[in-house]
Write an enzyme that holds these catalytic residues in place. Structure first.
Site, mmCIF file in Angstrom:
data_model
loop_
_atom_site.group_PDB
_atom_site.id
_atom_site.type_symbol
_atom_site.label_atom_id
_atom_site.label_comp_id
_atom_site.label_asym_id
_atom_site.label_seq_id
_atom_site.Cartn_x
_atom_site.Cartn_y
_atom_site.Cartn_z
ATOM 1 N N ALA A 149 0.860 -1.202 0.000
ATOM 2 C CA ALA A 149 0.000 0.000 0.000
ATOM 3 C C ALA A 149 0.882 1.233 0.000
ATOM 4 O O ALA A 149 0.708 2.158 0.790
ATOM 5 C CB ALA A 149 -0.933 0.001 1.208
ATOM 6 N N GLU A 192 -0.722 -4.914 2.873
ATOM 7 C CA GLU A 192 0.413 -4.093 3.297
ATOM 8 C C GLU A 192 1.028 -4.673 4.560
ATOM 9 O O GLU A 192 0.337 -4.856 5.565
ATOM 10 C CB GLU A 192 -0.058 -2.644 3.529
ATOM 11 C CG GLU A 192 0.933 -1.734 4.255
ATOM 12 C CD GLU A 192 2.311 -1.645 3.568
ATOM 13 O OE1 GLU A 192 2.351 -1.356 2.361
ATOM 14 O OE2 GLU A 192 3.323 -1.881 4.259
ATOM 15 N N VAL A 195 2.744 -10.614 2.773
ATOM 16 C CA VAL A 195 2.588 -11.690 1.783
ATOM 17 C C VAL A 195 3.838 -12.573 1.822
ATOM 18 O O VAL A 195 4.966 -12.072 1.812
ATOM 19 C CB VAL A 195 2.373 -11.110 0.367
ATOM 20 C CG1 VAL A 195 2.285 -12.237 -0.660
ATOM 21 C CG2 VAL A 195 1.116 -10.255 0.329
ATOM 22 N N ALA A 253 10.443 11.911 -9.841
ATOM 23 C CA ALA A 253 10.901 12.492 -11.107
ATOM 24 C C ALA A 253 11.414 13.917 -10.902
ATOM 25 O O ALA A 253 12.476 14.285 -11.417
ATOM 26 C CB ALA A 253 9.752 12.491 -12.118
ATOM 27 N N HIS A 255 -11.058 34.338 -3.966
ATOM 28 C CA HIS A 255 -12.269 33.671 -3.498
ATOM 29 C C HIS A 255 -13.210 33.488 -4.673
ATOM 30 O O HIS A 255 -13.371 34.421 -5.459
ATOM 31 C CB HIS A 255 -12.950 34.527 -2.426
ATOM 32 C CG HIS A 255 -14.243 33.941 -1.963
ATOM 33 N ND1 HIS A 255 -14.304 32.834 -1.154
ATOM 34 C CD2 HIS A 255 -15.530 34.294 -2.227
ATOM 35 C CE1 HIS A 255 -15.581 32.537 -0.918
ATOM 36 N NE2 HIS A 255 -16.338 33.416 -1.558
#
Ligand code: NAD
Length: 482
Positions: free
Chosen positions: A196, A218, A252, A334, A458
């Site tokens: 996650a 996760e 996992v 990046a 606004h």
């Protein structure tokens, strides 16, 4: 993309190895600085065609944002239009058209780099670069022709690649890395995601909005450990409401391919479980691409984990050799790589170059987006910094209400003694755009009062940042100050 260097063009002031956002941006700046520049890149797309832009343009940021936008529109058409008083029949998904639009955007942008290289006089070389001792580079074209290049300076910018779990090998069909996960030809009924993190959440939410039942596993107990706790909690609540099944503390340990899908074994506090899914995305981090890049005698040191070791200005241990982007320490982003490329190109040209590592924005492109810059409340507590915190909920923002996207909040953290802004954290609509103001404020070492006294138009979403800054001193105007 140019196929090979022209005869006699083998001496350069700078050769960039890697043409992703760190390398190609640095190459353009170096050429702007009047240097003779080449940029070598090995990327080839599925059709075998070479392309500059690296993971970001070809298989990451750009295609994923195209799908995030499309899937978000699809979701809103089905779930939100009615509340605006727009009645439509249930929207129909044309995934092939959605994928074609994405591919078109990628093509346009990678082609754009070719044009930028041409106009700046950068020699774009498709193929592999290998650093030899004495700042020489062996360039091998995709056709297998080798050529020796010489350069005063070499910049290593070869990026990163998804980490593969030994028990869940990528097969491009059922067990997917982040690139394959963007190219699915059909929406899987049940999609599993390992991790996650940023990629797991972004890709998980794309396919969830297009109709997949998504389960994210996760290993860590805390959701988005790098994000400010209050913001992470709010985001987690929103994702749950959207139907994303995020299981924390779920590590996992094995997978098994069946006839149609894959059985994923994970362990949590209550024991061992097996999750059956049709497709599985593995998004457990990325590792630097440095294998086979360096001759052992080139003198460039790597860490145990394969990162190239550099100083604060991206110099490696070998004179005239620099390294930038995902192959060096720091976040794999990046924009961080691009700024390092620019810094190095300017330093090589004898100009001033600088990256402010304390003020790098992060954005997770889910809906709503999560964005932040500077320190979290947890980090300030741990560092025993005396701070003031102000928050503002988008629920009280006229613009967010009008957009039907009034969930989430903005949080401003400022030094209790000096009032200097130390961190800004947002979960909500257009958070990735809103954070820009906070980045500029922090770059100029603004105080919360500076933000308080800055006029915000606004009705805009940016008013939420203004109100959060006012709330730092319990002077918010459109919220009750606690
Ligand atoms: P990540 O490090 O953000 O998240 C990976 C997650 O996988 C971690 O939370 C980890 O605990 C979990 N994990 C690892 N092994 C596991 C297991 N066996 N079972 C369950 N969970 C497990 O990595 P990522 O999402 O793959 O992203 C890679 C890099 O790319 C990151 O540095 C990220 O910042 C960058 N990236 C950034 C953006 C963006 O800025 N929007 C987008 C994509 C990628």
């Amino acid at each position: 993309m140019t196929g090979s260097a022209l005869a006699g063009d083998s001496k350069y002031d700078v050769v960039f190895i890697g043409g992703g956002p760190a390398g190609y941006v640095g190459a353009i700046r170096a050429a702007q600085n009047g240097l003779r520049v080449a940029c070598i890149d090995a990327w080839r797309n599925r059709d075998g065609k070479p392309a500059f832009g690296g993971t970001c343009l070809n298989a990451g940021c750009i295609p994923s944002k195209a799908l995030l936008e499309s899937s978000e529109l699809f979701h809103r058409a089905g779930h939100e239009f009615a509340s605006h008083g727009i009645r439509v029949n249930a929207p129909e998904l044309d995934l092939a058209a959605m994928q074609a639009r994405k591919a078109g955007i990628v093509r346009q942008f990678t082609g754009g780099i070719d044009a930028l290289f041409k106009s700046n006089g950068v020699a774009g070389l498709a193929g592999r670069g290998h650093l030899l001792p004495g700042n020489k580079i062996r360039y091998t074209s995709h056709a297998g022709e080798a050529e020796l290049l010489e350069a005063e300076h070499v910049v290593l910018a070869t990026g990163s690649t998804p980490i593969e779990l030994p028990f869940a090998r990528f097969d491009g069909e059922v067990i997917l890395d982040s690139w394959s996960a963007l190219d699915l030809p059909a929406v899987p009924a049940r999609l599993g995601v390992i991790g996650a993190g940023v990629i797991g959440l972004e890709l998980g939410s794309v396919w969830s909005r297009l109709g997949a039942q998504v389960t994210v596993l996760e290993a860590l107990e805390r959701f988005l450990f790098m994000v400010d706790g209050q913001v992470a909690k709010d985001a987690q609540r929103q994702f749950k409401k959207q139907g994303l099944d995020i299981r924390l503390g779920a590590k996992v340990t094995a997978t098994e391919r069946g006839p149609a899908g894959v059985a994923v074994t994970y362990e949590d506090a209550s024991g061992r479980h097996v999750l059956e899914v049709d497709r599985l995305i593995v998004a457990v981090g990325r590792r630097p691409n440095t294998d086979g890049l360096l001759d052992p005698l080139a003198g460039v040191h790597r860490s145990d984990r394969g990162f190239i070791e550099v100083d604060d200005e991206c110099r490696t241990s070998a004179a005239g050799v620099w390294a930038v982007g995902d192959v060096v320490r720091g976040p794999m982003l990046a924009h961080k790589g691009s700024e390092e490329g620019v810094m190095v190109a300017d330093l090589i040209a004898g100009r001033h170059g600088h990256v402010n590592y304390a003020v790098i924005p992060s954005v997770i492109y889910t809906a709503p987006e999560i964005a932040w810059v500077g320190q979290t409340e947890e980090q300030l507590k741990e560092a025993r910094v005396d701070y003031k915190a102000g928050t503002f909920n988008f629920a009280a923002s006229g613009r967010a209400r009008a957009m039907e996207q009034a969930a989430g909040l903005v949080k401003v953290l400022a030094d209790a003694a000096t009032d200097r802004v130390l961190g800004v954290h947002i979960v909500g609509p257009m958070a990735g755009e809103l954070i820009g103001e906070a980045v500029v404020a922090m770059e100029f070492e603004a105080s919360a009062e500076d933000l308080q006294r800055t006029i915000h138009a606004h009705p805009t979403l940016a008013e939420a940042l203004h109100e959060a800054a006012l709330s730092v001193d319990r002077r918010a105007l459109h919220a009750i100050n606690h």
